[in-house]
Design a protein around this motif. Structure first.
Motif, short mmCIF file in Angstrom:
data_model
loop_
_atom_site.label_atom_id
_atom_site.label_comp_id
_atom_site.label_asym_id
_atom_site.label_seq_id
_atom_site.Cartn_x
_atom_site.Cartn_y
_atom_site.Cartn_z
N MET A 17 -18.90 2.98 3.69
CA MET A 17 -19.92 4.03 3.83
C MET A 17 -20.10 4.81 2.54
O MET A 17 -19.16 5.02 1.79
N ASP A 18 -21.32 5.28 2.35
CA ASP A 18 -21.59 6.18 1.24
C ASP A 18 -21.71 7.61 1.78
O ASP A 18 -21.49 7.85 2.97
N VAL A 19 -22.06 8.56 0.92
CA VAL A 19 -22.11 9.96 1.34
C VAL A 19 -23.19 10.23 2.38
O VAL A 19 -23.18 11.28 3.03
N PHE A 20 -24.13 9.30 2.55
CA PHE A 20 -25.20 9.48 3.52
C PHE A 20 -24.85 8.91 4.89
O PHE A 20 -25.66 8.95 5.80
N GLY A 21 -23.64 8.35 5.03
CA GLY A 21 -23.17 7.86 6.32
C GLY A 21 -23.56 6.44 6.65
O GLY A 21 -23.35 5.98 7.77
N VAL A 69 -27.60 0.90 7.69
CA VAL A 69 -26.58 0.31 8.57
C VAL A 69 -25.44 1.33 8.66
O VAL A 69 -24.80 1.65 7.66
N ILE A 70 -25.24 1.84 9.85
CA ILE A 70 -24.22 2.86 10.09
C ILE A 70 -22.91 2.17 10.46
O ILE A 70 -22.89 1.24 11.27
N VAL A 71 -21.81 2.62 9.87
CA VAL A 71 -20.50 2.10 10.22
C VAL A 71 -20.04 2.83 11.48
O VAL A 71 -19.77 4.02 11.45
#
Length: 145
Positions: A17-21, A69-71
């Motif tokens: 994930m990055d800072v945007f989720g 794509v959300i983890v």
């Protein structure tokens, strides 16, 4: 739309994930690699074609993000097709679903141009007849539409 695709699943990690989720763009490329390795290395080696595992390099790649794509702990469904087969390279196309099911929306489409590589000679090599047969038998061709 699973007809004509080699189907596999990959498991995103929280570290993807990055800072945007959502999954970082560079980490998506790693997940694409994780989707093709079992096919080209494990399945091919099991059929006596270990040269893919000894040397296959990505010569080009393209990724199109259609949705984040959300983890969330779910696997991602990846459909792989063979979009081009040449004497010394082949192109795989990917459809990454935002979840494990065919009914989950496609979030990412991508492609990789792969070239077999002779590590000892430090140069690309041609695909053998058995390798070409493996690719056409195990990875369906993409629709030309």
């Amino acid at each position: 739309m699973s007809t004509g695709e080699y189907i596999t699943h990959v498991q995103p990690r929280w570290s993807d994930m990055d800072v945007f989720g959502h999954i970082n763009h560079a980490r998506m490329v790693t997940l694409l690699e994780e989707a093709r390795v079992p096919l080209l290395f494990d399945d091919a080696t099991a059929q006596g074609l270990g040269e893919f595992a000894k040397g296959t390099v990505v010569a080009e790649l393209g990724v199109e993000f259609k949705a984040p794509v959300i983890v969330d702990g779910k696997q991602l469904r990846v459909g792989i097709t063979l979009s081009r087969l040449r004497q010394a390279s082949f192109t795989l196309a990917y459809r990454v679903h935002n979840g494990p099911s065919e009914s989950d929306p496609v979030a990412v489409t991508a492609w990789t141009l792969l070239a077999p590589y002779d590590i000892g000679a430090a140069r690309p090599r041609r695909l053998g007849a058995q390798e070409r047969a493996f690719l056409t038998e195990h990875i369906p061709e993409a629709d030309s539409a």
